[in-house]
Design an enzyme around this catalytic site. Structure first.
Site, short mmCIF file in Angstrom:
data_model
loop_
_atom_site.label_atom_id
_atom_site.label_comp_id
_atom_site.label_asym_id
_atom_site.label_seq_id
_atom_site.Cartn_x
_atom_site.Cartn_y
_atom_site.Cartn_z
N GLY A 50 -12.61 22.68 4.95
CA GLY A 50 -13.67 23.42 4.29
C GLY A 50 -13.12 24.67 3.66
O GLY A 50 -11.95 25.02 3.79
N MET A 67 -13.91 33.69 2.86
CA MET A 67 -12.70 34.29 3.42
C MET A 67 -11.46 33.45 3.16
O MET A 67 -10.34 33.95 3.28
CB MET A 67 -12.86 34.49 4.92
CG MET A 67 -13.90 35.52 5.30
SD MET A 67 -13.95 35.79 7.07
CE MET A 67 -15.30 36.98 7.17
N GLU A 102 -9.61 29.13 3.07
CA GLU A 102 -9.69 27.70 3.25
C GLU A 102 -9.27 27.35 4.67
O GLU A 102 -8.46 28.04 5.28
CB GLU A 102 -8.77 26.98 2.26
CG GLU A 102 -9.12 27.22 0.80
CD GLU A 102 -8.12 26.54 -0.13
OE1 GLU A 102 -7.06 26.13 0.36
OE2 GLU A 102 -8.42 26.43 -1.33
N VAL A 103 -9.82 26.23 5.19
CA VAL A 103 -9.48 25.76 6.53
C VAL A 103 -8.94 24.35 6.42
O VAL A 103 -9.56 23.49 5.77
CB VAL A 103 -10.71 25.81 7.47
CG1 VAL A 103 -10.30 25.32 8.86
CG2 VAL A 103 -11.28 27.21 7.55
N ASP A 136 -20.07 39.19 11.12
CA ASP A 136 -20.49 38.14 10.17
C ASP A 136 -21.01 36.92 10.92
O ASP A 136 -20.61 35.78 10.66
CB ASP A 136 -19.31 37.75 9.27
CG ASP A 136 -19.78 36.95 8.04
OD1 ASP A 136 -20.97 37.03 7.70
OD2 ASP A 136 -18.94 36.26 7.44
#
Length: 578
Positions: A17, A21, A23-24, A137
């Protein structure tokens, strides 16, 4: 990126995803031989790269000390060139499952499941806040749900690093903001730098509001408009959007969304206690639940997670069964439609039968009028016969022998008195017959035009009344008993007339009187006292009671008349032989 060996250790596999902040990616830790998740943090404009890297290292190391079942564990960090730019990366445990954001997009869960998720997030916040870490957050995208229903919070420390870096480089002046507007606290919306753990509690309140109602507390046409709502407006209370929402849950959500931090709950532990209490209260009301087994869990185990797991399984099973039940319901609706059509046809047939029955009852009422006129004629004829017989008895007494003159005189006087009594009784009986028949005709006629009754006696059908079959049967037997008593009166009067003609037949007359009385008593025993059942749709009780009272009274008068005539026959002396 796929297949790249990051930092000579982490083999990149699939992209999981991307967000504001970075990409993972999923990866394989070649050294530890385990699956991990790698977050590549977007490159930021830097004034001092060494200071930025030190700040990132400090926040990651602080986060790495957080160890809890509801917090995603951080394994490593570093900085590598990616696509020509130096990029910070973070290595975390790989969590199977979906994000809470994706789950909420698919469907809004029952409130106990949402409370279970929030309770686990509150546990994670309690641990982090105890170590001096504020997430900054909290939102559905930063919560992962495992297949077992466990909630895990990620990006502790990363959010603060991004915020500090943005603040250092004055990005907020150009419109960039840390966090997601639908979940930001009022103090974040105002740009306050020194925020504490109560900002996370406000964001948790926004998340729980959306999980329960299916929508965030504030929505608008632009992020700025949403931030202004966080500062100035009060959200609609969840209980106004969700039916049967527990009052304590509604109050907790509204207290988490308080504008002033000091008006919110004291800490995440207090929020977890309230949510756990809600789950326990709900579990005690579930059928088949064993609360003793639940409360014996160890301190390290999560009561909310256990309850959530059970609720999650029930929810998934219920959702799978719902499609089959919908099909079953549609089949039942089709069957109900067919049954309705059949019932409507039967109702039309019943209405036709009722109209025919009503016409028959009207004809019976006309016949009752004719019978009344006939009874009047018969009564007049009987009166004339009685007068004639009395005169003949008087003449016979005058012609009796001299030695029976006193007895004959007494007979004449008795005959005259009996004749007067019989005439009076006959007139009274004829009048009462006319009154009863007229009243019965009036009642039947007045009720025959009502479409709300199926009663042959004109009773109305009401929501709660006497059983129709029992009433019809009892009244039919009561009417038969009354008519039989009237016929016995005629027989007794005929006996009196014959006694006047032939005194020698007194003994036979008395025997016949005994038989008549016995027959009347036998019929009396066959007419039992009413004990009607009350049914959902039956005869009006007041009408039935009044009608039965009048029938019993008429029958009683006839029985009194029978007893009087029998007594006179028993007391009457035999006439002298001519």
């Amino acid at each position: 990126m796929r297949g790249v060996l990051l930092a000579e250790r982490f083999r990149i596999r699939n992209r999981l995803g991307a967000g504001g902040m970075g990409e993972v990616w999923s990866a394989q830790d070649e050294r530890m031989k385990r699956a991990v998740a790698v977050k590549l943090v977007h490159a930021l404009p830097r004034i001092d790269e060494a200071e930025t890297q030190a700040r990132f290292q400090r926040e990651v190391q602080l986060t790495g000390r957080l160890s809890h079942q509801n917090i995603v564990t951080v394994h490593d960090w570093g900085e590598v060139p990616v696509r020509g730019h130096q990029t910070l990366y973070l290595v975390m445990e790989l969590i199977p499952g979906v994000s809470l954001r994706q789950q909420l997009k698919e469907s809004t869960p029952p409130w106990p499941i949402a409370v279970g998720w929030a309770a686990q997030i509150a546990q994670a916040l309690h641990v982090a806040h105890g170590q001096g870490v504020v997430h900054r957050d909290i939102k559905p995208a930063n919560v992962l749900l495992t297949p077992e229903g466990t909630a895990k919070v990620l990006d502790f420390g990363v959010a603060k690093f991004i915020g500090d870096t943005m603040s250092v480089h004055a990005l907020t002046a150009t419109g960039a903001t840390l966090g997601s507007p639908p979940y930001m606290s009022p103090e974040q919306a105002e740009g306050v730098q020194e925020i504490d753990h109560r900002s996370d509690l406000y964001s948790l309140g926004c998340l729980l509001y959306e999980a329960v109602t299916g929508r965030p507390p504030f929505t608008g046409t632009s992020p700025v408009a949403v931030l202004r709502m966080h500062l100035d407006e009060t959200p609609i209370e969840p209980r106004d959007l969700v039916k049967d929402l527990p009052e304590p849950l509604n109050d907790l959500i509204m207290s988490l969304l308080a504008k002033r931090p000091e008006a919110r709950p004291l800490d995440a532990a207090a929020v977890h206690d309230t949510l756990s209490t809600l789950l326990i209260d709900h579990a005690t009301r579930l059928p088949g639940g064993n609360l003793l087994d639940v409360v014996q869990l160890g301190h390290a185990d999560s009561l909310a997670a256990r309850v959530l797991k059970k609720s999650w399984q029930v929810w998934l099973r219920t959702r799978k069964d719902s499609e089959a039940k919908v099909e079953e319901a549609e089949a039942l609706f089709a069957e109900a439609d067919a049954y309705f059509e059949d019932t409507r046809a039967k109702a039309a047939q019943a209405a036709a039968k009722f109209e025919a029955h009503l016409a028959k009852r009207r004809e019976q009422a006309k016949q009752a009028d004719r019978d009344l006129a006939t009874r009047q004629i018969v009564a007049d004829q009987r009166l004339a016969e009685i007068e004639t017989r009395a005169a003949r008895l008087y003449a016979e007494a005058e012609e009796s022998r001299a030695d029976a003159e006193r007895q004959a005189q007494r007979i004449v006087e008795n005959a005259r008195r009996q004749a007067e009594d019989i005439v009076a009784a006959a007139n009274s009986e004829a009048l009462q017959i006319r009154i009863d028949a007229t009243r019965e005709h009036t009642v039947r006629t007045s009720h025959s035009t009502k479409s709300t009754t199926n009663s042959p006696f004109g009773f109305e059908l009401v929501r709660r009344g006497y059983d129709c079959g029992q009433v019809n049967d009892y009244i039919t037997r009561l009417v038969a008993a009354r008519d039989h008593a009237l016929s016995q009166i005629a027989k007794l009067e005929e006996l009196i007339a014959k006694l006047g003609q032939d005194g020698g037949r007194a003994a036979d007359a008395r025997r016949r009187v005994t038989d008549i009385i016995a027959e009347v008593h036998a019929r009396e025993h066959r007419v039992a006292a009413p004990g009607f059942e009350l049914v959902r749709r039956g005869y009006d009780r007041t009408q039935v009671d009044d009608y039965i009272t009048r029938l019993i009274a008429a029958r009683g008068r006839a029985q009194v008349r029978i007893a009087d005539l029998a007594r006179r026959i028993e007391e009457r002396p035999s006439s002298p032989q001519m």
